[in-house]
Design a protein around this motif. Structure first.
Motif, PDB file in Angstrom:
ATOM      1  N   ASP A  13      45.290  -4.627  19.422  1.00  0.00           N
ATOM      2  CA  ASP A  13      43.941  -4.919  18.949  1.00  0.00           C
ATOM      3  C   ASP A  13      42.992  -3.795  19.337  1.00  0.00           C
ATOM      4  O   ASP A  13      42.771  -3.520  20.513  1.00  0.00           O
ATOM      5  N   ARG A  14      42.433  -3.099  18.331  1.00  0.00           N
ATOM      6  CA  ARG A  14      41.495  -1.993  18.522  1.00  0.00           C
ATOM      7  C   ARG A  14      42.099  -0.872  19.373  1.00  0.00           C
ATOM      8  O   ARG A  14      41.384  -0.154  20.069  1.00  0.00           O
ATOM      9  N   GLY A  15      43.417  -0.720  19.348  1.00  0.00           N
ATOM     10  CA  GLY A  15      44.052   0.339  20.109  1.00  0.00           C
ATOM     11  C   GLY A  15      44.004   0.108  21.600  1.00  0.00           C
ATOM     12  O   GLY A  15      43.928   1.058  22.391  1.00  0.00           O
ATOM     13  N   VAL A  16      44.096  -1.178  22.007  1.00  0.00           N
ATOM     14  CA  VAL A  16      43.936  -1.531  23.414  1.00  0.00           C
ATOM     15  C   VAL A  16      45.037  -0.941  24.290  1.00  0.00           C
ATOM     16  O   VAL A  16      44.871  -0.796  25.498  1.00  0.00           O
ATOM     17  N   THR A  17      46.180  -0.575  23.688  1.00  0.00           N
ATOM     18  CA  THR A  17      47.285  -0.037  24.481  1.00  0.00           C
ATOM     19  C   THR A  17      47.068   1.423  24.855  1.00  0.00           C
ATOM     20  O   THR A  17      47.863   1.992  25.604  1.00  0.00           O
ATOM     21  N   LEU A  18      46.016   2.069  24.339  1.00  0.00           N
ATOM     22  CA  LEU A  18      45.760   3.485  24.594  1.00  0.00           C
ATOM     23  C   LEU A  18      44.511   3.655  25.438  1.00  0.00           C
ATOM     24  O   LEU A  18      43.647   2.769  25.517  1.00  0.00           O
ATOM     25  N   SER A  19      44.406   4.819  26.080  1.00  0.00           N
ATOM     26  CA  SER A  19      43.188   5.134  26.822  1.00  0.00           C
ATOM     27  C   SER A  19      42.086   5.543  25.852  1.00  0.00           C
ATOM     28  O   SER A  19      42.336   5.807  24.670  1.00  0.00           O
ATOM     29  N   GLY A  20      40.865   5.640  26.366  1.00  0.00           N
ATOM     30  CA  GLY A  20      39.753   6.022  25.507  1.00  0.00           C
ATOM     31  C   GLY A  20      39.936   7.408  24.921  1.00  0.00           C
ATOM     32  O   GLY A  20      39.668   7.644  23.743  1.00  0.00           O
ATOM     33  N   GLY A  21      40.399   8.359  25.724  1.00  0.00           N
ATOM     34  CA  GLY A  21      40.626   9.702  25.228  1.00  0.00           C
ATOM     35  C   GLY A  21      41.730   9.763  24.192  1.00  0.00           C
ATOM     36  O   GLY A  21      41.635  10.518  23.208  1.00  0.00           O
ATOM     37  N   GLN A  22      42.797   8.996  24.393  1.00  0.00           N
ATOM     38  CA  GLN A  22      43.878   8.964  23.402  1.00  0.00           C
ATOM     39  C   GLN A  22      43.387   8.400  22.079  1.00  0.00           C
ATOM     40  O   GLN A  22      43.716   8.921  21.003  1.00  0.00           O
ATOM     41  N   ARG A  23      42.586   7.342  22.145  1.00  0.00           N
ATOM     42  CA  ARG A  23      42.050   6.757  20.912  1.00  0.00           C
ATOM     43  C   ARG A  23      41.173   7.762  20.178  1.00  0.00           C
ATOM     44  O   ARG A  23      41.234   7.878  18.950  1.00  0.00           O
ATOM     45  N   GLN A  24      40.335   8.483  20.931  1.00  0.00           N
ATOM     46  CA  GLN A  24      39.446   9.438  20.278  1.00  0.00           C
ATOM     47  C   GLN A  24      40.230  10.557  19.608  1.00  0.00           C
ATOM     48  O   GLN A  24      39.882  10.997  18.500  1.00  0.00           O
ATOM     49  N   ARG A  25      41.306  11.017  20.225  1.00  0.00           N
ATOM     50  CA  ARG A  25      42.089  12.090  19.605  1.00  0.00           C
ATOM     51  C   ARG A  25      42.815  11.600  18.348  1.00  0.00           C
ATOM     52  O   ARG A  25      42.916  12.329  17.360  1.00  0.00           O
ATOM     53  N   ILE A  26      43.294  10.368  18.387  1.00  0.00           N
ATOM     54  CA  ILE A  26      43.954   9.820  17.193  1.00  0.00           C
ATOM     55  C   ILE A  26      42.938   9.640  16.064  1.00  0.00           C
ATOM     56  O   ILE A  26      43.225   9.946  14.903  1.00  0.00           O
ATOM     57  N   VAL A  39      31.521  15.416  10.712  1.00  0.00           N
ATOM     58  CA  VAL A  39      30.499  15.162  11.720  1.00  0.00           C
ATOM     59  C   VAL A  39      31.157  14.427  12.884  1.00  0.00           C
ATOM     60  O   VAL A  39      31.754  13.365  12.690  1.00  0.00           O
ATOM     61  N   LEU A  40      31.062  15.003  14.080  1.00  0.00           N
ATOM     62  CA  LEU A  40      31.597  14.377  15.284  1.00  0.00           C
ATOM     63  C   LEU A  40      30.423  13.878  16.115  1.00  0.00           C
ATOM     64  O   LEU A  40      29.693  14.671  16.722  1.00  0.00           O
ATOM     65  N   ASP A  41      30.214  12.569  16.098  1.00  0.00           N
ATOM     66  CA  ASP A  41      29.090  11.969  16.825  1.00  0.00           C
ATOM     67  C   ASP A  41      29.563  11.556  18.217  1.00  0.00           C
ATOM     68  O   ASP A  41      29.941  10.420  18.454  1.00  0.00           O
ATOM     69  N   ASP A  42      29.555  12.506  19.141  1.00  0.00           N
ATOM     70  CA  ASP A  42      30.054  12.270  20.499  1.00  0.00           C
ATOM     71  C   ASP A  42      31.490  11.745  20.465  1.00  0.00           C
ATOM     72  O   ASP A  42      31.890  10.932  21.302  1.00  0.00           O
ATOM     73  N   ALA A  43      32.251  12.200  19.466  1.00  0.00           N
ATOM     74  CA  ALA A  43      33.590  11.659  19.236  1.00  0.00           C
ATOM     75  C   ALA A  43      34.634  12.230  20.170  1.00  0.00           C
ATOM     76  O   ALA A  43      35.805  11.848  20.107  1.00  0.00           O
ATOM     77  N   THR A  44      34.235  13.160  21.045  1.00  0.00           N
ATOM     78  CA  THR A  44      35.171  13.711  22.023  1.00  0.00           C
ATOM     79  C   THR A  44      34.666  13.473  23.449  1.00  0.00           C
ATOM     80  O   THR A  44      35.086  14.158  24.377  1.00  0.00           O
ATOM     81  N   SER A  45      33.787  12.484  23.611  1.00  0.00           N
ATOM     82  CA  SER A  45      33.158  12.253  24.916  1.00  0.00           C
ATOM     83  C   SER A  45      34.143  11.805  25.982  1.00  0.00           C
ATOM     84  O   SER A  45      33.911  11.993  27.180  1.00  0.00           O
ATOM     85  N   ALA A  46      35.278  11.195  25.576  1.00  0.00           N
ATOM     86  CA  ALA A  46      36.253  10.697  26.551  1.00  0.00           C
ATOM     87  C   ALA A  46      37.321  11.736  26.883  1.00  0.00           C
ATOM     88  O   ALA A  46      38.241  11.452  27.644  1.00  0.00           O
TER      89      ALA A  46
END
Length: 597
Positions: free
Chosen positions: A491-504, A518-525
């Motif tokens: 659910d919502r990529g719960v098995t991944l870390s925040g940084g992993q989700r952002q890279r995917i 447009v990357l809206d703080d999309a690499t903050s993690a």
């Protein structure tokens, strides 16, 4: 998915839902005919019972044979006819019941599909004003109530209407006075029931609002479980949820109490028709104006009539609930998105964008977040946007694909060579395929990694998916997944870390092959090294591509601004400075403070 055709009827919301049956005319007609046959056969069966009683009174039902025995031929004749008729009624009624359930489920499917399509059509401002709980309630509880009411329409309203017409017609045939009083009592009872309908609708509306709060709180409790656990808010959230449930239960109890007090009186008035037929019919039999068999048939008919009308009294609560639910559903379906697609096709070739005296209020309430913005980004340029929290960076990024519309000024995409085109004139679907915004909140669906990536490129091969992951510095994420591209994200990529989700999510955005990213703080993690690697990969992709990629990166990191061709500083909804990192670091104290230099 396209917007389904809405029924043209503009009246009662429940009648508008009923009009959807027009999309299944053969099933509707077959069900109506079968139910009509069942009810005509029921009254016919009661008339036949009266004829059998009349033969019994005349001594024709059982006769004495010449040999002295008893002849039961007429008894078996009537038993056979009644059994055959009952069997035929049962078969037809069973088929009609199945058909009514089938069209009820089809109606429910159509309603839910239309709500889902409409939810996708409506702009962000509408969703910001209405919570998730409201949308979920309308698609589940409200749609179910409408379906139940319209199924009961077949079982109660339609069948009862037929019974009323046939029964009163038969009573009138026996004697006009025999039918007149039950008709008057029936009209009085229905008038009293109708008088309570609006009050019950208002009560159910309050129940629906209370249920919205319960659903919204439940949704927040599930989605925010990590925050709740981190701050030990379990008891407080439980008390809050219990309060909403108590309000819902209190409103439901008020509706039940109101119905139990007001509905029995009209039912009692209608039931007096049974006593009238018995008394007046017996008087007519005594005067020889009515046969005993006809009286028995009249009593059976009026008994069925009274029972069906009492059933309408019980159905009144269901109909009242459904009226309120249907109104809530059509509030969503009738809502018009504030952002309407244009008809032009975006220009071909490399794309940039420019804003001319742009102001925007995201909620459409006149409270502008951006003021008189002027900005030009050429095709292939990488621009960083920095600013303090609340300065309007996310709203500015949402303007590009028209997730939010400008209030004043013009926002255009294009180039000096191909010309500039106002985004309000462009087709929304094509615009959003060419302008892709990746938000800070990385959202993954509960599906496989491959399915999440292919949302942006349905025909992409596994090799292309792996290349996109490498470009987003997510190759090691794929290597760690036990099932590779077939790994389910939860659910919502719960098995991944925040940084992993952002890279995917970044890999998915690259697969979209947009002209403006447009990357809206999309690499903050991400850590600084991984973020820089991902941005360098994207820049290399831009250099190698025949169609240069234009990028706007919202970030507060020094490493990001160093990777940009130009930096914009946003403050209080206005661009207050722009230039290279070196220039701003040397001349702008506000920029140095933001970057921590």
């Amino acid at each position: 998915m396209t917007q389904a055709r809405l029924p043209p009827l503009r009246g009662s919301p429940l009648l508008r839902c009923l009009a959807i049956y027009g999309e299944m005319p053969w099933r509707f007609t077959a069900t109506a005919l079968m139910l009509a046959g069942v009810n005509i056969a029921l009254v016919g069966q009661q008339v036949l019972v009266g004829h059998a009683v009349q033969e019994a009174q005349a001594g024709k039902l059982v006769t004495v044979e010449a040999a002295g025995g008893l002849d039961y031929g007429r008894v078996w004749f009537w038993i056979g006819i009644l059994l055959a008729l009952s069997l035929a009624r049962a078969v037809v009624q069973y088929g009609a019941g199945l058909l009514s359930l089938a069209i009820g489920q089809q109606l429910l499917t159509i309603l839910r599909e239309r709500i889902l399509v409409q939810v996708q059509r409506l702009d962000l401002a509408y969703h910001w004003r209405h919570g998730v709980g409201e949308m979920v309630t309308r698609m589940t509880r409200d749609a179910d109530k409408v379906r139940d009411a319209l199924i009961n329409f077949w079982r109660q309203i339609f069948e009862t209407g037929l019974i009323v017409l046939i029964s009163l017609g038969l009573l009138f045939f026996y004697s006009p006075w025999l039918a007149a009083v039950p008709l008057a009592l029936l009209l009085l009872g229905i008038a009293l029931l109708s008088a309570e309908a609006d009050a019950l609708v208002a009560l159910d509306r309050r129940i629906g609002d209370a249920y919205d709060a319960v659903t919204q709180d439940l949704s927040e409790g599930v989605n925010g479980v990590r925050v709740i656990k981190a701050f030990a808010l379990g008891d407080a959230r439980t008390r809050r949820f219990r309060h909403h449930v108590d309000v819902f239960r209190r409103e439901a109890r008020a509706a039940i109490v109101h119905a139990s007090r007001r509905v029995p009186l009209p039912q009692t008035i209608i039931a007096l028709g049974h006593a009238w037929v018995l008394g007046f019919g017996a008087w007519m039999v005594g005067r020889g104006e009515l046969t005993l068999g006809a009286l028995v048939a009249a009593l059976l008919v009026v008994n069925t009539l009274v029972l069906r009308i009492e059933g309408i009294g019980r159905l009144l609560q269901v109909i009242a609930d459904a009226r309120a639910s249907a109104a809530r559903i059509w509030e969503v379906l009738d809502a018009e998105p504030a952002i309407v697609s244009g008809g032009k096709v975006p220009p071909e070739g490399p794309l940039g964008f420019r804003l001319s005296h742009v102001s925007a209020s995201p909620l459409g309430d006149g409270a502008a977040v951006l003021h008189d913005i002027g900005l030009t980004v050429q095709p292939g340029e990488v621009v960083a946007l920095v600013g303090a929290t609340g300065s309007g960076k996310s709203i500015l990024t949402a303007l590009l694909p028209r997730l939010v519309d400008v209030d004043k000024g013009r926002l255009e995409i294009g180039s000096d060579a191909a010309g500039w085109h106002d985004v309000r004139d462009l087709n929304l679907s094509q615009l959003r395929r060419q302008v892709h915004v990746l938000p800070q909140e990385s959202f993954l669906f509960s599906d496989s990694l491959a399915a999440n990536l292919r949302l942006a490129a349905p025909d992409a091969s596994d090799a292309e998916l792996e290349r996109a992951l490498d470009m987003a510095a997510a190759g090691e994420v794929l290597a760690r997944l036990s099932d590779g591209l077939d790994t389910r994200m939860g659910d919502r990529g719960v098995t991944l870390s925040g940084g992993q989700r952002q890279r995917i999510c970044l890999a998915r955005a690259l697969l979209a092959d947009a002209d403006i990213l447009v990357l809206d703080d999309a690499t903050s993690a991400l850590d600084a090294a991984t973020e820089r690697r991902a941005i360098d990969n994207i820049r290399r992709l831009r250099r190698e591509s025949a169609r240069p990629l234009t990028m706007l990166i919202v970030s507060s990191r020094l490493s990001t601004t160093l990777a940009a061709d130009r930096v914009l500083v946003l403050s209080a909804g206005q661009i207050v400075a722009e230039g290279t990192h070196a220039t701003l670091a040397a001349t702008n104290p506000a920029y140095r403070a933001l970057m921590g230099i």
